[in-house]
Design a protein around this motif. Structure first.
Motif, short mmCIF file in Angstrom:
data_model
loop_
_atom_site.label_atom_id
_atom_site.label_comp_id
_atom_site.label_asym_id
_atom_site.label_seq_id
_atom_site.Cartn_x
_atom_site.Cartn_y
_atom_site.Cartn_z
N ASP A 194 -3.08 -2.61 8.24
CA ASP A 194 -1.64 -2.59 8.47
C ASP A 194 -1.37 -1.40 9.40
O ASP A 194 -2.09 -0.40 9.36
CB ASP A 194 -0.90 -2.40 7.14
N VAL A 195 -0.33 -1.49 10.23
CA VAL A 195 -0.11 -0.45 11.24
C VAL A 195 0.42 0.86 10.62
O VAL A 195 0.47 1.89 11.30
CB VAL A 195 0.83 -0.96 12.35
N HIS A 196 0.82 0.79 9.35
CA HIS A 196 1.30 1.99 8.66
C HIS A 196 0.20 2.51 7.73
O HIS A 196 -0.51 1.72 7.13
CB HIS A 196 2.57 1.66 7.87
N HIS A 214 0.79 -1.24 0.00
CA HIS A 214 0.00 0.00 0.00
C HIS A 214 0.82 1.29 0.00
O HIS A 214 0.24 2.37 -0.02
CB HIS A 214 -0.96 -0.01 1.20
N TYR A 251 6.69 -7.47 11.14
CA TYR A 251 8.13 -7.40 11.43
C TYR A 251 8.40 -7.76 12.88
O TYR A 251 9.20 -7.10 13.56
CB TYR A 251 8.64 -5.98 11.13
N ASP A 274 1.57 -6.18 11.65
CA ASP A 274 2.46 -5.27 12.39
C ASP A 274 1.85 -4.41 13.49
O ASP A 274 2.61 -3.71 14.18
CB ASP A 274 3.32 -4.44 11.42
ZN LIG Z 1 3.08 -1.97 7.73
#
Ligand SMILES: [Zn+2]
Length: 273
Positions: A125-127, A87, A245, A202
């Motif tokens: 996703d954490v980002h 993404h 990760y 993550d």
């Molecule tokens: Zn991420």
């Protein structure tokens, strides 16, 4: 297959995405340069992976997987790509381990095939899903919802249709409450025919880049909340992996695997909460 939850017939190898499909989300000059190894050292550094013909081929297969997953989700309700979720790729450049934006390419390819009109992208996703948000910012047929860490990469955020930015250390309870609200808002607003779910591993408490504090149990709950919310609204779900990760690779594997198990439960009509 080792866990006897799938047979070989359930696992399919996708075809690589074609130029025609990829150009629905990307700039032709960027794709030409990516394909032919003409990106500058700086552009490659921004992605953080070494360029090679094989890595471009791999990216095309990953995107092809998301396209096939969308088609399978429309046919069967739930399907999973064991890749995808890239993404951070923008229309004219790659970033953050992402060369090609599989969600947007797949969404537009499914639209172009006349299978659906509107698509909801649920990015857990954490980002932040910055590339996705930027590519579709003027496209009202694709609704983007991103729930992420406020202080995480990317430090310059784009504007999704709905962003929920969580403080460092947000735990299961805080996360699940925010997610439930976000799902309700975005499902109502999107009026979508299909959802693409980025089930990043993550947000996990022992992730090296995550900054949030979710347990594996909390992440399993997250998956079930997404599946339940979408299926109750009649939305088929195409799942992609996105990032992970954890200090221990096995933890990342466990988290992705429990997403697959939840998908299977919902596909079989067994919501086992
Ligand atoms: Zn991420």
């Amino acid at each position: 297959m080792e866990n006897q939850i799938a047979q070989s017939v359930d696992l399919q190898i996708p075809r690589p995405a074609t130029d025609e499909e990829i150009l629905r989300a990307h700039d032709p000059v960027y794709i030409h340069r990516l394909q032919n190894g003409e990106l500058s050292a700086k552009e490659v550094r921004r992605v953080g992976l070494p360029w090679s013909p094989e890595i471009v081929r791999r990216a095309r297969y990953s995107v092809g997987g998301t396209i096939a997953t969308c088609r399978a989700a429309l046919a069967e309700g739930v399907a999973v790509n064991l890749a995808g979720g890239t993404h951070h790729a923008f229309g004219d450049h790659g970033q953050g381990y992402c060369w090609l934006n599989d969600s947007v390419i797949a969404a537009r390819s499914i639209q172009a095939a006349g299978l659906v009109e509107k698509i909801l992208i649920i990015d857990c996703d954490v980002h932040q899903g910055n590339g996705t948000a930027a590519i579709v910012k003027d496209d009202s047929s694709i609704f983007t919802f991103s729930i992420h860490g406020k202080n995480n990469f990317p430090f310059q955020k784009e504007k999704s249709d709905l962003d929920i930015a969580l403080e460092n250390g947000a735990d299961d309870k805080v996360y699940l409450k925010a997610l439930a609200n976000g799902l309700q808002t975005s499902i109502d607003a999107a009026s979508a025919d299909l959802s693409i779910y980025l089930a990043g591993a993550d947000p996990y408490e022992d992730d090296r880049f995550g900054r949030l504090n979710l347990t594996k149990k909390g992440l399993a709950e997250r998956d079930r909340l997404v599946f339940r919310s979408c299926l109750e609204a009649g939305l088929p779900i195409a799942v992609t992996m996105a990032g992970g990760y954890a200090r221990s690779v096995q933890d990342t594997v466990d988290i992705h695997f429990q997403t697959v198990l939840a998908a299977l439960d919902f596909k079989n009509g067994k919501d086992c909460i």
